[in-house]
Design an enzyme around this catalytic site. Sequence first.
Site, PDB file in Angstrom:
ATOM      1  CE  LYS A  51      -4.699   1.091  -3.282  1.00 38.33           C
ATOM      2  NZ  LYS A  51      -3.596   0.182  -2.891  1.00 38.33           N
ATOM      3  CB  SER A  90      -2.646  -1.414  -6.291  1.00 40.18           C
ATOM      4  OG  SER A  90      -2.584  -1.370  -4.876  1.00 40.18           O
ATOM      5  CB  SER A 122       0.150  -1.556  -3.337  1.00 40.51           C
ATOM      6  OG  SER A 122      -0.164  -2.454  -4.369  1.00 40.51           O
TER       7      SER A 122
HETATM    8  N1  GLN Z   1       1.554  -5.755  -6.987  1.00 36.17           N
HETATM    9  C1  GLN Z   1       1.233  -6.662  -5.937  1.00 36.17           C
HETATM   10  C2  GLN Z   1      -0.037  -7.410  -6.283  1.00 36.17           C
HETATM   11  O1  GLN Z   1      -0.489  -7.241  -7.360  1.00 36.17           O
HETATM   12  C3  GLN Z   1       1.078  -5.916  -4.634  1.00 36.17           C
HETATM   13  C4  GLN Z   1      -0.221  -5.238  -4.504  1.00 36.17           C
HETATM   14  C5  GLN Z   1      -0.391  -4.553  -3.220  1.00 36.17           C
HETATM   15  O2  GLN Z   1       0.556  -4.333  -2.478  1.00 36.17           O
HETATM   16  N2  GLN Z   1      -1.624  -4.226  -2.925  1.00 36.17           N
HETATM   17  O3  GLN Z   1      -0.589  -8.136  -5.506  1.00 36.17           O
END
Ligand code: GLN
Length: 496
Positions: free
Chosen positions: A80, A155, A179
């Site tokens: 990532k 993400s 994410s």
């Molecule tokens: N979707 C969640 C957010 O937007 C979690 C993101 C994540 O786990 N990095 O913060």
Amino acid sequence: MRREHIEKSAAEIAAQVRSGRVSAAEIVEETLAHVDLVDGALGSYLTVLADAARAAAVRVDERVRGGEQLPLAGVPLAVKDNMCLDGTRTTCGSKILERWIAPYTATAVARMLDAGAIAIGKANCDEFAMGSSCENSALGVTRNPYDPARVPGGSSGGSAAAVAAYEAAVGLGSDTGGSIREPGAFCNLVAFKPTYGRVSRYGLIAFASSLDQIGPLTRTVEDAALAYDAMAGYDPMDATSIDRPVEATASALREDLRGLRVGIVREFDTKALGPDLDRIYRQAYGDLERLGAEVVEVSLPTAEYGVATYYLIAPAECSSNLARFDGVRYGLRVEGNDVRAMYDKTRAAGFGPEVKRRILIGTYALSSGYYDAYYVRAQKARTLIARDFAVAFEQCDLIACPAASCPAFQFGAKSDPYSMYLMDYYTIPMSLAGLPALSVPCGWTTPADGNLPMPIGLQLCTPLFGERLLLGAAHAYERATNHAGARQPVLDGVRA
Ligand code: GLN
């Protein structure tokens, strides 16, 4: 297109490379040719590291010939793009870091490479890991390999798409509120967030430091265990990394669930998710019982406040973490008449709308006058949520629940921030409590607005440091059901 080796699991690839039946160099060539073919349409990677991967393969082959028993020998890895890799562009999916070159390698990445994995590329993600669909990336679109009209989740959507599409066998993701687990569920993968502090955050560009945790996205539970075993453990470079021995998980994979109590959460009524998902989850809970588990009902009365709590704590921490991106030390600088104007112009041009929204919310929640009303109350709610889990785990060894409330959706379908935030309804409580949790494929459903079946994920969770039990149980479920193997990604039909 020849995909002789790269459709195999990481465990199988590594075994073949160790045995000398195939070289890491051959695995890398096959992977790069495949990436060339599909990634223009899928967009999993922001940067493909072809030359570096070839050079790394030569070194892995030398180590194998030297007799080293590398657990991940020759395994293609997607990283990532919020994790540093020395000498490569590390963008966080943001314009502000679009041309920033990392000066060192994140510990988790270094440990994977040390175990023989080969970084194929840096994978797309929502900007600074804020989002659930990859649509917040400022640098590219990533498509779901099971239906290119849909998002891969986020993400860590690029890592998930890469692994689902055989562009890597292991993907590294980071999970702050879901994410890893949500994109894993959307892309038919095993997606594992370890206990907070188990995997070093050194070299992971921080979003919300009290929540961020690195973990693997893989096509099998065994591969998740291998990756975790390679990455986990104390790192003096991360003050929150836990100095406590790690027990290997790859040796703890179970074939049944006898003697275990699985808790089903009363408040997570799957009827609310519609008849298809309700049926899939009931079937999954039934399968856990057929595998020998005793299924009990548990209660997480404050879990419903998870999203509200998270959207104070995570933005508060992000507003502080992202203050460093001001045009002085890292990445983009837009000149202004004085230093203040330079800060303003740099941040206005460099950050996208969701990141700005989070910084504003976080700054507000931390400001004097509102701190007690928002930030402190959110911390109290976080404690209550963690306590709910502690009470629930007096009655069960594992909790089973949905990973997400719907399958992968179409681009643009969640246009207001709040509906996107709700995507993490089932994953945020575990993040707030620091617990290890994973998503494992548990069925398929064809959404009303589509004609391709999409994967659904079952989330399993244990108390802190329960990784052996968690991966062990997930393995038993995976072996007994094999939902992941039921369908293939639609790689031949992908169109940009
Ligand atoms: N979707 C969640 C957010 O937007 C979690 C993101 C994540 O786990 N990095 O913060």
